[in-house]
Design an enzyme around this catalytic site. Structure first.
Site, PDB file in Angstrom:
ATOM      1  N   GLU A  19      76.862  65.921  46.729  1.00 59.96           N
ATOM      2  CA  GLU A  19      75.699  65.725  47.608  1.00 59.96           C
ATOM      3  C   GLU A  19      74.571  65.189  46.734  1.00 59.96           C
ATOM      4  OE1 GLU A  19      73.857  69.159  49.451  1.00 59.96           O
ATOM      5  OE2 GLU A  19      72.513  67.881  50.620  1.00 59.96           O
ATOM      6  N   ASP A  93      64.814  60.102  50.318  1.00 57.07           N
ATOM      7  CA  ASP A  93      63.496  59.487  50.457  1.00 57.07           C
ATOM      8  C   ASP A  93      63.722  58.023  50.848  1.00 57.07           C
ATOM      9  OD1 ASP A  93      62.229  61.846  49.581  1.00 57.07           O
ATOM     10  OD2 ASP A  93      62.701  61.340  47.514  1.00 57.07           O
TER      11      ASP A  93
HETATM   12  C1  LIG Z   1      63.518  64.462  51.391  1.00 58.10           C
HETATM   13  S1  LIG Z   1      64.274  65.398  50.144  1.00 58.10           S
HETATM   14  C2  LIG Z   1      65.785  65.947  50.950  1.00 58.10           C
HETATM   15  C3  LIG Z   1      66.375  67.171  50.293  1.00 58.10           C
HETATM   16  C4  LIG Z   1      67.617  67.745  50.985  1.00 58.10           C
HETATM   17  N1  LIG Z   1      68.702  66.798  50.998  1.00 58.10           N
HETATM   18  C5  LIG Z   1      67.270  68.151  52.399  1.00 58.10           C
HETATM   19  O1  LIG Z   1      67.657  67.432  53.327  1.00 58.10           O
HETATM   20  O2  LIG Z   1      66.611  69.201  52.565  1.00 58.10           O
HETATM   21  C6  LIG Z   1      64.888  64.196  49.006  1.00 58.10           C
HETATM   22  C7  LIG Z   1      65.440  64.799  47.730  1.00 58.10           C
HETATM   23  O3  LIG Z   1      66.003  63.771  46.946  1.00 58.10           O
HETATM   24  C8  LIG Z   1      65.697  64.012  45.573  1.00 58.10           C
HETATM   25  N2  LIG Z   1      65.802  62.712  44.913  1.00 58.10           N
HETATM   26  C9  LIG Z   1      65.054  61.609  45.087  1.00 58.10           C
HETATM   27  N3  LIG Z   1      65.498  60.588  44.333  1.00 58.10           N
HETATM   28  C10 LIG Z   1      66.566  61.070  43.644  1.00 58.10           C
HETATM   29  C11 LIG Z   1      67.448  60.512  42.669  1.00 58.10           C
HETATM   30  N4  LIG Z   1      67.336  59.257  42.254  1.00 58.10           N
HETATM   31  N5  LIG Z   1      68.431  61.297  42.183  1.00 58.10           N
HETATM   32  C12 LIG Z   1      68.571  62.585  42.581  1.00 58.10           C
HETATM   33  N6  LIG Z   1      67.757  63.162  43.485  1.00 58.10           N
HETATM   34  C13 LIG Z   1      66.776  62.417  44.015  1.00 58.10           C
HETATM   35  C14 LIG Z   1      64.309  64.631  45.606  1.00 58.10           C
HETATM   36  O4  LIG Z   1      64.038  65.390  44.462  1.00 58.10           O
HETATM   37  C15 LIG Z   1      64.392  65.493  46.877  1.00 58.10           C
HETATM   38  O5  LIG Z   1      64.800  66.813  46.603  1.00 58.10           O
END
Ligand SMILES: C[S@@+](CC[C@H](N)C(=O)[O-])C[C@H]1O[C@@H](n2cnc3c(N)ncnc32)[C@H](O)[C@@H]1O
Length: 187
Positions: A19, A93
């Site tokens: 994930e 994001d």
């Molecule tokens: C909007 S949040 C969604 C979190 C979770 N999937 C949820 O639905 O509750 C986006 C997540 O993606 C992570 N994220 C953003 N860019 C990333 C990257 N390049 N690699 C790993 N994680 C990333 C952020 O730290 C954040 O926790």
């Protein structure tokens, strides 16, 4: 662990599901509870969020779950070609104007293709219409095999396994009355 996740970390031969951007890991944990015969790895850059998932995995003795604090950009350093069977991208994001950072950009899809097994699946869940439309366009351009595409998962496909587990952000958007889009595809 590259190339050794199953043999040396999980100590089994079960398929691996990733994930990406897992946040607090609700989805990874939810899948792990449902599928004890698979291995699950949640990846996020934010350690404080991952902590929640790690703690739950420990409390529930979910030995087929791991979390890695890293950028999804580096997955080819962590997994060898074909080592992963399935990838979930949950509420990434949308990164407007920054295509190279978008987790469904051609750059990222190419990385996924390289670590996935030949029939490997990718799932995307999002509340963002623009990201959904963008991803569909990218997939159509590269002639990916689109297995399911819906802009309203919970009204059109309540019976889908994807509708059984909610992430933290998903529950926030659902409470706010937003529709959840879902895509399942192969590269
Ligand atoms: C909007 S949040 C969604 C979190 C979770 N999937 C949820 O639905 O509750 C986006 C997540 O993606 C992570 N994220 C953003 N860019 C990333 C990257 N390049 N690699 C790993 N994680 C990333 C952020 O730290 C954040 O926790």
């Amino acid at each position: 662990m590259k190339g050794r996740w199953r043999a040396d970390f999980f100590r089994n031969h079960h398929p691996i599901t990733l994930e990406l951007g897992c946040g607090k890991g609700e989805y990874t944990i939810g899948l792990a509870r449902e599928y004890p015969e698979r291995n699950f790895i949640g990846i996020d850059i934010k350690g404080a969020r991952l902590w929640r998932g790690c703690k739950t995995a420990e409390e529930e003795h979910l030995h087929h779950v791991a979390f890695i604090r890293t950028r999804a950009d580096h997955i080819e350093r962590i997994f060898q070609p074909g080592e992963v069977s399935e990838i979930w991208i949950t509420f990434p994001d949308p990164q407007p104007g920054k295509e190279r950072k978008r987790l469904t950009s051609p750059l990222f899809l190419e990385r996924y293709r390289r670590i996935l097994s030949s029939r490997g699946l990718i799932h995307l869940k999002t509340d963002d219409r623009d990201l959904f439309a963008y991803t569909l366009e990218v997939l159509q351009k590269r002639k990916a095999e689109i297995l399911l595409a819906t802009e309203d998962l919970y009204h059109e496909y309540q019976e889908e396994p994807a509708a059984r587990i909610q992430t933290y952000y998903e529950s926030v958007w659902l409470e706010a009355g937003k529709k959840i889009s879902y895509l399942r595809f192969r590269l």
